[in-house]
Design an enzyme around this catalytic site. Sequence first.
Site, short mmCIF file in Angstrom:
data_model
loop_
_atom_site.label_atom_id
_atom_site.label_comp_id
_atom_site.label_asym_id
_atom_site.label_seq_id
_atom_site.Cartn_x
_atom_site.Cartn_y
_atom_site.Cartn_z
N ALA A 46 0.81 -1.22 0.00
CA ALA A 46 0.00 0.00 0.00
C ALA A 46 0.85 1.27 0.00
O ALA A 46 0.67 2.14 -0.86
CB ALA A 46 -0.98 -0.03 1.18
N GLN A 194 4.22 -13.52 -1.67
CA GLN A 194 5.03 -12.38 -1.21
C GLN A 194 5.83 -12.70 0.05
O GLN A 194 6.88 -12.13 0.28
CB GLN A 194 4.13 -11.15 -0.94
CG GLN A 194 3.47 -10.56 -2.16
CD GLN A 194 2.08 -11.12 -2.37
OE1 GLN A 194 1.78 -12.25 -1.98
NE2 GLN A 194 1.21 -10.35 -2.99
N ASP A 235 -4.13 -2.48 3.82
CA ASP A 235 -4.29 -1.78 2.55
C ASP A 235 -5.33 -0.68 2.67
O ASP A 235 -5.31 0.29 1.93
CB ASP A 235 -4.64 -2.76 1.44
CG ASP A 235 -3.44 -3.60 1.08
OD1 ASP A 235 -3.18 -4.59 1.80
OD2 ASP A 235 -2.71 -3.24 0.15
#
Lengths: 358, 358
Positions: A46, A194, A235
Amino acid sequence: MRTIEWDDGVVKMIDQRKLPLEYAVVEFSDYREVAQAIREMCIRGAPAIGVAAAFGLALVARQSQATNREQLLADLEEAASVLRETRPTAVNLFWAIERMLDRARQVDSPEVEAIADALVAEAQLLADEDVEINKRLGAYGAELIADGDNILTHCNAGRLATVDYGTVLGVVRAAHEQGKRIHVWVDETRPRLQGARLTAWELMREGIPMTLIADNTAGHLMYTGQVDIVLFGADRVAANGDVANKIGSYKLAVLARENGIPCYSVSPTSTVDLSLAGGDDIPIEERDAREVTYIRDVPIAPEGVPVYNPAFDVTPHRYITGIVTENGIVYPPFEVNLRKAVGLRSQARFFRTARSRR
Amino acid sequence: MRTIEWDDGVVKMIDQRKLPLEYAVVEFSDYREVAQAIREMCIRGAPAIGVAAAFGLALVARQSQATNREQLLADLEEAASVLRETRPTAVNLFWAIERMLDRARQVDSPEVEAIADALVAEAQLLADEDVEINKRLGAYGAELIADGDNILTHCNAGRLATVDYGTVLGVVRAAHEQGKRIHVWVDETRPRLQGARLTAWELMREGIPMTLIADNTAGHLMYTGQVDIVLFGADRVAANGDVANKIGSYKLAVLARENGIPCYSVSPTSTVDLSLAGGDDIPIEERDAREVTYIRDVPIAPEGVPVYNPAFDVTPHRYITGIVTENGIVYPPFEVNLRKAVGLRSQARFFRTARSRR
């Protein structure tokens, strides 16, 4: 280098699609390339995509053929609408774009060049602030970490998700720098991995003890007493404290509460969206089926299988112990306390933006 | 063909390591190859590996150079000890081995040939029974499924985990055969991807509506009201109803309870281990790090990353709504009711074993 840098009219970023197998830096001189890099997750996280969008607008300002203020503002608005379309969930993207447009409108000069200079400076400032914010929230968050703690995290909320220091991994780095002996359980974080690709890479490079696990293993670790604290990023945080974060975060928060383990979201106040009352209103991005059915070019499911691939989920605030921000750790009632933390944003002395604009 | 078959002194099985990209049948004529096939998950699933071990012992009996009963029993014991070492968690493996050894000891003849004949017949019987048991528990379980239900499952508890019909997918097949319009959410089931590779393959072949998801998505689906029932198998059920099953099952049960969704384990009574009071005593297999760090030959994490890879977890019975067995659905108090369900095993008329031994 930082995750993303401005270098004499070019935006450079570490290509996160290729890590950990390859460390490559890509350079973009067109904002449309930056938009594509965000969409394809060459850069992700983000805070980082907010900064990427800001640099994208700096590129536009620098390259615009506009001969007057109105034309330049129109060019910026057009680019902003392209950048806004890249990814829907992380609010930092929209926040950074608005901040850049506001800055352009506020420049007290009719000169196109002056506005462009201001926008390049603003994007740089935004990037520098991100590092400072991470260090501040890292320091606050490190107070939650005890010597010997096992920290469980999801996805990558590290330097690669930000400009340089990280949110969750900012907390981890700060605790490590304080000499606390910590160990991090790293969820691999399907489908984009990730955790396995980026968080593992970051922690190994710095020699912070860690162990990689399949996402399925997190609950077992909590149940068997091997996790002291759960930390994940955000986020978008709604006004009531509901947290949208990488798919799978919700389950961690539920499992943590079930096992009496504190669970914190770690994110800058730019992730807080006070315009949304609760998490149900946060738009959840759905991504391509191929993220689930292929690993690189290797198929792992039957051809043509139907897939549902939401990139985020929402954790209701009742499962969140607290939210670690650069203005301190926010505890319930979130409705009240988040507003205070966000309010500090415009006053805080460390926000050089505020000063530079006066 | 069935998942595993005996064909004139040879054990044939579908190679589950290669599905869904390739459908291959492998043949083994040495029990050590069967042991390796179990270890490497060429065949997997608690009921299926029990049957594989039984056929392995049938191979030993057929091929033994023993000239008397004692020598043959010694050969069988030696092979049994190798087969027992293959995988520690699923109790069906040990159950099937004991049943075969018991059968060998009970043959009322000193003839080696007679014992071998009896063991081949016993293994065949065990395989046939498995199919019958699956159909029975499928019928019981189908009563839990309503028209229009969204079923969420984990790993593969299908025909590939058994001889032919499946436990969880036996329930799904039975409901589908009854004309109920159902839809199955299939967890991909990292690290070995049995959901993506095997369950998706089974359901697609039969035209049963399904959607593949990353494991991280299951909680989001439950929270957003898209799951009506959770069904998973079992590798071992303790006397108190605690269920060891594929890693990640525990989180599903916790999330189901949190969201008011019923969660059933589906397995034959041969999976119940009354010798263990609770799930904490169930041995949990740890498997190779490479299952997490590679997909086929593609690395997905940094070289040398530390990994923790338990293959199973334990779901405490308080999260389990019921256990679907071939003798009916067992509800709490499990301590009492599981014992009854297992007790029915030796009496039930459909257990041809019992009859054939009289």
